[in-house]
Design an enzyme around this catalytic site. Structure first.
Site, PDB file in Angstrom:
ATOM      1  N   ASP A 186       2.190 -10.440  26.628  1.00 46.09           N
ATOM      2  CA  ASP A 186       0.913 -10.206  25.955  1.00 46.09           C
ATOM      3  C   ASP A 186       0.166 -11.532  25.753  1.00 46.09           C
ATOM      4  OD1 ASP A 186      -0.859  -8.350  24.881  1.00 46.09           O
ATOM      5  OD2 ASP A 186      -0.056  -8.536  22.840  1.00 46.09           O
TER       6      ASP A 186
ATOM      7  N   LYS B  56       0.105   2.386  25.034  1.00 40.39           N
ATOM      8  CA  LYS B  56       0.772   1.420  25.911  1.00 40.39           C
ATOM      9  C   LYS B  56       2.095   2.005  26.439  1.00 40.39           C
ATOM     10  CE  LYS B  56      -1.518  -2.362  23.561  1.00 40.39           C
ATOM     11  NZ  LYS B  56      -1.526  -3.240  22.380  1.00 40.39           N
TER      12      LYS B  56
ATOM     13  N   GLN C   7       2.897  -5.743  18.019  1.00 37.88           N
ATOM     14  CA  GLN C   7       1.553  -5.230  17.727  1.00 37.88           C
ATOM     15  C   GLN C   7       0.952  -5.937  16.511  1.00 37.88           C
ATOM     16  OE1 GLN C   7      -0.258  -2.934  19.613  1.00 37.88           O
ATOM     17  NE2 GLN C   7      -1.926  -3.461  18.222  1.00 37.88           N
TER      18      GLN C   7
END
Ligand code: NAP
Length: 277
Positions: free
Chosen positions: A116, A49, A93
């Site tokens: 996200d 990413k 994450q």
């Protein structure tokens, strides 16, 4: 369906928007990535990413935390990023470790930085059809379906999997576009007969090649979001491709669309924040 090609175009658009923003405001969009511990898969995902961010002119700020960190320290770290005006998007994450209250950590992400799409606010906004950031994989799936002109209204979509980040929101987004949605999960009886009724199949299970060509109605559109060891999806590609009108490969289908959606949402977040919206 070529996710790699479409993702490349989305990233190019995001890069152009980031360059425009930099020229107008002297500020680059900034994505903060937070990683707890050193799980090899998570390290790889975060690195990928960051690399894509760099390619698109998005700055990434990495926060690496030890696996021993507790919930309150993680919440404080994420809350600090939420308040930091130089950070426009936050990616925490998953997974963060069993001893941590992951939901509490996600909820420390300010909704306007939730690029996200992991907070309850974002999920509810999506459910109510209000503006907000969507979970990246389902968002990428919708973009692919639109790119290929797949008609959704009135068609029967069968989503296999109901996780909060993938199956459930994918079904909600399809419902919002007037598809008739059936969710299947580990308690579903006679999965094959359910899938055979589908005009659109979304596989989001995490079981290699669970769905075979015999399960696919001729002409159906097949989206394989699964990503299993050995680079295999949840759909047996060769047999399913023989019956489907459109199908995503693994790799090169849904995967690249997830990151592209993350980058596009990060630039959008920065644009809104720098405009004071
Ligand atoms: P997850 O949280 O483990 O959820 C799996 C879902 O599949 C659950 O709802 C489960 O049902 C259901 N399921 C499991 N076995 C089943 C079976 N035999 N028949 C029917 N349903 C079954 O997984 P996830 O995070 O949603 O991920 C799913 C897959 O997508 C994985 O392969 C993952 O690697 C991949 N993925 C890819 C991307 C990408 O960017 N391409 C992003 C995220 C995830 P229950 O709810 O009843 O347990």
């Amino acid at each position: 369906m070529d996710g790699t090609g479409l993702a490349r175009r989305i990233v190019a658009d995001a890069a152009a928007a980031a360059a425009d923003l930099r020229e107008r405001t002297s500020t680059s969009p900034c994505l903060a990535t937070v990683l707890v511990g050193e799980d090899p898969a998570s390290v790889t995902y975060v690195r990928m990413k960051q690399r894509r961010c760099a390619q698109a002119g998005i700055t990434s700020r990495h926060v690496a935390l030890p696996a021993s960190i507790g919930t309150s320290e993680l919440v404080d770290t994420v809350a600090g990023l939420s308040e930091d005006p130089s950070v426009h998007g936050i990616l925490l994450q998953h997974p963060v470790g069993r001893h941590i209250d992951e939901r509490a950590a996600f909820e420390a992400i300010a909704p306007h930085k939730d690029v996200d799409g992991v907070t309850m606010h974002s999920f509810a906004a999506m459910g109510f059809g209000e503006p907000g950031f969507v979970s990246c994989t389902p968002g990428g799936i919708m973009r692919l379906l639109d790119e290929y002109g797949v008609e959704l209204a009135g068609r029967h979509a069968v989503v296999i999997g109901r996780s909060a980040i993938l199956g459930k929101p994918a079904g909600m987004l399809l419902l919002a576009r007037n598809a008739t949605v059936t969710y299947c999960h580990s308690h579903t009886r006679d999965l094959s007969s359910m899938i055979r009724q589908a005009d659109i199949v979304v596989a989001a299970v995490g079981r290699p090649r669970l769905i075979k060509g015999d399960d696919i109605k001729p002409g159906a559109v097949v989206i394989d979001a699964g990503y299993n060891a050995g680079n295999v999806g949840d759909v047996d590609f060769d047999s399913a491709a023989a019956r489907a009108s459109l199908i995503t490969p693994v790799p090169g289908g849904v995967g690249p669309m997830t990151i592209a959606t993350l980058l596009a949402q990060t630039v959008e977040a920065a644009t809104r924040q720098l405009a004071g919206a």
